[in-house]
Design an enzyme around this catalytic site. Sequence first.
Site, PDB file in Angstrom:
ATOM      1  N   ARG A  50       0.922  -1.112   0.053  1.00  0.00           N
ATOM      2  CA  ARG A  50      -0.028  -0.005   0.028  1.00  0.00           C
ATOM      3  C   ARG A  50       0.882   1.255  -0.027  1.00  0.00           C
ATOM      4  O   ARG A  50       2.019   1.140  -0.040  1.00  0.00           O
ATOM      5  CB  ARG A  50      -0.783   0.100   1.198  1.00  0.00           C
ATOM      6  CG  ARG A  50      -0.061  -0.290   2.450  1.00  0.00           C
ATOM      7  CD  ARG A  50      -0.648   0.511   3.812  1.00  0.00           C
ATOM      8  NE  ARG A  50      -0.588   1.778   3.380  1.00  0.00           N
ATOM      9  CZ  ARG A  50       0.529   2.522   3.718  1.00  0.00           C
ATOM     10  NH1 ARG A  50       1.518   2.132   4.012  1.00  0.00           N
ATOM     11  NH2 ARG A  50       0.272   3.932   3.629  1.00  0.00           N
ATOM     12  N   GLY A  51       0.228   2.476  -0.109  1.00  0.00           N
ATOM     13  CA  GLY A  51       1.032   3.747  -0.373  1.00  0.00           C
ATOM     14  C   GLY A  51       1.128   3.985  -1.815  1.00  0.00           C
ATOM     15  O   GLY A  51       1.785   2.863  -2.503  1.00  0.00           O
ATOM     16  N   ALA A  52       0.872   5.142  -2.237  1.00  0.00           N
ATOM     17  CA  ALA A  52       0.791   5.240  -3.728  1.00  0.00           C
ATOM     18  C   ALA A  52       2.032   5.060  -4.501  1.00  0.00           C
ATOM     19  O   ALA A  52       1.894   4.200  -5.388  1.00  0.00           O
ATOM     20  CB  ALA A  52       0.432   6.790  -3.895  1.00  0.00           C
ATOM     21  N   ASP A 241      -2.068  10.715  -2.921  1.00  0.00           N
ATOM     22  CA  ASP A 241      -2.684   9.297  -3.720  1.00  0.00           C
ATOM     23  C   ASP A 241      -2.783  10.049  -5.139  1.00  0.00           C
ATOM     24  O   ASP A 241      -2.617   9.272  -6.118  1.00  0.00           O
ATOM     25  CB  ASP A 241      -3.651   8.750  -3.189  1.00  0.00           C
ATOM     26  CG  ASP A 241      -3.348   7.914  -2.275  1.00  0.00           C
ATOM     27  OD1 ASP A 241      -3.145   8.530  -0.922  1.00  0.00           O
ATOM     28  OD2 ASP A 241      -2.925   6.670  -2.282  1.00  0.00           O
ATOM     29  N   ASN A 251      -5.790  12.126  -0.603  1.00  0.00           N
ATOM     30  CA  ASN A 251      -5.071  11.322   0.441  1.00  0.00           C
ATOM     31  C   ASN A 251      -5.976  10.544   1.376  1.00  0.00           C
ATOM     32  O   ASN A 251      -6.947  10.698   1.280  1.00  0.00           O
ATOM     33  CB  ASN A 251      -4.163  12.299   1.196  1.00  0.00           C
ATOM     34  CG  ASN A 251      -3.029  11.540   1.960  1.00  0.00           C
ATOM     35  OD1 ASN A 251      -2.295  10.781   1.291  1.00  0.00           O
ATOM     36  ND2 ASN A 251      -2.643  11.808   3.380  1.00  0.00           N
ATOM     37  N   LYS A 252      -5.198  10.005   2.284  1.00  0.00           N
ATOM     38  CA  LYS A 252      -6.116   9.024   3.093  1.00  0.00           C
ATOM     39  C   LYS A 252      -7.233   9.820   3.843  1.00  0.00           C
ATOM     40  O   LYS A 252      -6.974  10.972   4.209  1.00  0.00           O
ATOM     41  CB  LYS A 252      -4.980   8.595   4.209  1.00  0.00           C
ATOM     42  CG  LYS A 252      -5.568   7.643   5.342  1.00  0.00           C
ATOM     43  CD  LYS A 252      -6.491   6.586   4.749  1.00  0.00           C
ATOM     44  CE  LYS A 252      -5.654   5.774   3.754  1.00  0.00           C
ATOM     45  NZ  LYS A 252      -6.737   4.832   3.184  1.00  0.00           N
TER      46      LYS A 252
HETATM   47  O1  MRU Z   1      -5.002   3.108   1.733  1.00  0.00           O
HETATM   48  P1  MRU Z   1      -3.296   3.396   1.805  1.00  0.00           P
HETATM   49  O2  MRU Z   1      -2.902   2.875   2.917  1.00  0.00           O
HETATM   50  O3  MRU Z   1      -2.810   2.842   0.740  1.00  0.00           O
HETATM   51  O4  MRU Z   1      -3.544   4.898   1.990  1.00  0.00           O
HETATM   52  C1  MRU Z   1      -2.096   5.488   1.845  1.00  0.00           C
HETATM   53  C2  MRU Z   1      -1.936   6.962   1.775  1.00  0.00           C
HETATM   54  O5  MRU Z   1      -3.008   7.809   1.736  1.00  0.00           O
HETATM   55  C3  MRU Z   1      -0.655   7.533   1.821  1.00  0.00           C
HETATM   56  O6  MRU Z   1      -0.709   8.681   2.510  1.00  0.00           O
HETATM   57  C4  MRU Z   1      -0.177   8.142   0.345  1.00  0.00           C
HETATM   58  O7  MRU Z   1      -0.493   6.965  -0.439  1.00  0.00           O
HETATM   59  C5  MRU Z   1       0.975   8.241   0.317  1.00  0.00           C
HETATM   60  S1  MRU Z   1       2.350   7.059   0.490  1.00  0.00           S
HETATM   61  C6  MRU Z   1       3.795   8.165   0.104  1.00  0.00           C
END
Ligand code: MRU
Length: 351
Positions: A50-52, A241, A251-252
């Site tokens: 996970r994480g973009a 994201d 973002n989250k």
């Molecule tokens: O649902 P997730 O855990 O994939 O969400 C991740 C986020 O919102 C992060 O802040 C975003 O992807 C940036 S990661 C460098």
Amino acid sequence: MRNTIDHIRLEDGDRSLVILDQSLLPGKKEYVKLTGAPEMFRAIQTLQVRGAPAIGIFTGFALYVLARRSDAADAEALCREAERNADYLVSSRPTAVNLSWAARRIVRAARSAAPEGREAVLSKMQEESQAILDEDIAMCTAISEYGLSLLSDGCGVLTHCNAGPIATSRYGTAIGPMILGRERGYQFHVYADETRPLLQGARLTCWELSNAGVDVTLICDNMASMVMKQGKVQFCFVGCDRIAANGDTANKIGTSGVAILANYYKIPFFVLGPSSTVDLATPDGSAIRIELRDGEEIRSKWYKEPMAPECVPCYNPAFDVTDHRLISGIITEKGICRPPYSESLRRLSRE
Ligand code: MRU
């Protein structure tokens, strides 16, 4: 020489993809080996990866591994299969642009080598997936440098969700400046929102920052206002994201609330992310598709018994969009974009 990272790596002569299962952290540090498209799809959907930026890196290597394992007879068949696999993986999560961006890059690279035959397609896919990783390492390092240049030793930073090394390649984006600063002998006080409902802040950000020796304090999401009011934080740093052309940023879930609070308390609110997260084809935040996840993540996931009556529906959007007017700056590997973002982001994409 390959520039590998521990949490996403190739094994078995590039016929397997091994990832650190982020859904089990911090209690268990387990790696899973993936070889087929359905399990790769599930790994993205269940947040094992996970994480973009990490999803983008993963997708690049996943498409390459699937091609390596393929028995498609020739270059054309291999490319068509890669396109099908790309569409399938892209359908796993809608919000982070890095997923479709990486998939498109790999498919384009494969197609460009098709006239030279099957082996050329495979080696081009390998080269391109490695390039996505190498570029991300360089981008995160540069983003961390720019972010660090804003901070003074000892200051407080609030962050939401997890935008650290395991969400990217190395250092991370939003918490990269504090990790880089720690390596250089600075110390910062990071307040990490726990980030309901999946607790990426509590489970992942706290784990990464404490491993890196950064002073981190966990708070519930609804404590951010108190921490800001008490003067404990001088900056908010968050990841992203998808950044629309006007600077609206997905973002989250909960990020936009942090931005609204920061605005009220006049605390600078910065978004940190690689330029691959900027999506000029999306004019503003209203065009960003927000992933809706299972309500059981709210009701029952972390509890022995459900924490709400079964008859009550749960609404569980995984992301929200922060209005560009609340963002003090967008820190990318090319520098810090300032408002008006419709101009600075366009300039950035031309550099
Ligand atoms: O649902 P997730 O855990 O994939 O969400 C991740 C986020 O919102 C992060 O802040 C975003 O992807 C940036 S990661 C460098």
